[in-house]
Write a protein that holds these residues in place. Sequence first.
Motif, mmCIF file in Angstrom:
data_model
loop_
_atom_site.group_PDB
_atom_site.id
_atom_site.type_symbol
_atom_site.label_atom_id
_atom_site.label_comp_id
_atom_site.label_asym_id
_atom_site.label_seq_id
_atom_site.Cartn_x
_atom_site.Cartn_y
_atom_site.Cartn_z
ATOM 1 N N ARG A 54 0.838 -1.201 0.000
ATOM 2 C CA ARG A 54 0.000 0.000 0.000
ATOM 3 C C ARG A 54 0.871 1.248 0.000
ATOM 4 N N VAL A 55 0.432 2.219 -0.772
ATOM 5 C CA VAL A 55 1.079 3.522 -0.772
ATOM 6 C C VAL A 55 0.627 4.282 0.470
ATOM 7 N N ASP A 56 1.531 5.010 1.079
ATOM 8 C CA ASP A 56 1.217 5.809 2.264
ATOM 9 C C ASP A 56 0.040 6.740 1.957
ATOM 10 N N ARG A 57 -1.071 6.566 2.690
ATOM 11 C CA ARG A 57 -2.277 7.347 2.431
ATOM 12 C C ARG A 57 -2.137 8.825 2.809
ATOM 13 N N ARG A 58 -1.042 9.200 3.411
ATOM 14 C CA ARG A 58 -0.824 10.605 3.714
ATOM 15 C C ARG A 58 -0.288 11.367 2.505
ATOM 16 N N LEU A 59 0.151 10.629 1.471
ATOM 17 C CA LEU A 59 0.665 11.276 0.269
ATOM 18 C C LEU A 59 -0.477 11.813 -0.574
ATOM 19 N N ALA A 60 -0.239 12.923 -1.239
ATOM 20 C CA ALA A 60 -1.257 13.516 -2.098
ATOM 21 C C ALA A 60 -0.593 14.114 -3.330
ATOM 22 N N VAL A 61 -1.066 13.707 -4.490
ATOM 23 C CA VAL A 61 -0.597 14.267 -5.757
ATOM 24 C C VAL A 61 -1.824 14.550 -6.628
ATOM 25 N N PRO A 62 -1.728 15.477 -7.580
ATOM 26 C CA PRO A 62 -2.868 15.779 -8.443
ATOM 27 C C PRO A 62 -3.309 14.556 -9.241
ATOM 28 N N ALA A 63 -4.602 14.455 -9.469
ATOM 29 C CA ALA A 63 -5.140 13.333 -10.243
ATOM 30 C C ALA A 63 -4.586 13.352 -11.660
ATOM 31 N N CYS A 64 -4.333 12.150 -12.183
ATOM 32 C CA CYS A 64 -3.717 12.011 -13.508
ATOM 33 C C CYS A 64 -4.580 11.118 -14.382
ATOM 34 N N ASP A 65 -4.765 11.515 -15.643
ATOM 35 C CA ASP A 65 -5.575 10.718 -16.566
ATOM 36 C C ASP A 65 -4.793 9.568 -17.180
ATOM 37 N N ALA A 66 -3.456 9.696 -17.267
ATOM 38 C CA ALA A 66 -2.635 8.678 -17.935
ATOM 39 C C ALA A 66 -1.469 8.299 -17.034
ATOM 40 N N LEU A 67 -1.651 7.217 -16.268
ATOM 41 C CA LEU A 67 -0.603 6.733 -15.368
ATOM 42 C C LEU A 67 0.339 5.795 -16.118
#
Length: 228
Positions: A54-67
């Motif tokens: 699991r990725v640390d849920r405290r991290l936040a990055v802008p939503a991306c359409d193409a991962l």
Amino acid sequence: MKLKIFTLMAALAAALIPAPLLAANQDLSRLEETARKFVAGELAQRKARWTIGRVDRRLAVPACDALFAGWAQGARQTGSTFVDVSCPSLGWSLRVPVSISETRVGVVANRALRAGETIGPDDVRLVDMPEGSATQTVLGDLSLAVGQTMTSGVPAGGWLRSFMVKAPVVVKMNQRVKVLAIGEGFMVSADGTAMANAAAGDSVPVRMGAGRVIRGTVREDGAVIVVF
């Protein structure tokens, strides 16, 4: 008064933040799913079990359409490792932990084999190797065993290890051999006498008719190649 000033400052700060930064944050579950699909494709042809962390849920990055997912730079593709999931258009990348447990196979003797014997196709088989066993020197493919000569004995059911086998001798000491001298635009053949036992791919000294000794590489058919 202080509360009003703080509220006003927060409102001004929000107004000055570029619109993309106010966009929704990336769904980390979707990010982990992207990593999961990547690993599944990479390991489809390997006998491996794996889990995505699991990725640390405290991290936040802008939503991306193409991962985009790929192995982390320098990461191993076994054991505890990482996959990087990134958004090239927004310039961010997050690291997803992956645990890979791979089932290795090894060559086992079907019967007791003695030193000097040539291994036949019915003499060996592949079996799954137990986790944690000393597997570094165990042969992992039947092609590495069949046709080879045993240098030491092994009991039925024993692992065949790299130091237990060698390529069979195709040229014996004092054997007459054909020597092929090859150079740019020419090839000349002559007969000579091998001065040592040698397997295919080995270098062997050969005494020619006039007494001169040359050295060449043994071919599978027993000919000795000398390249000029």
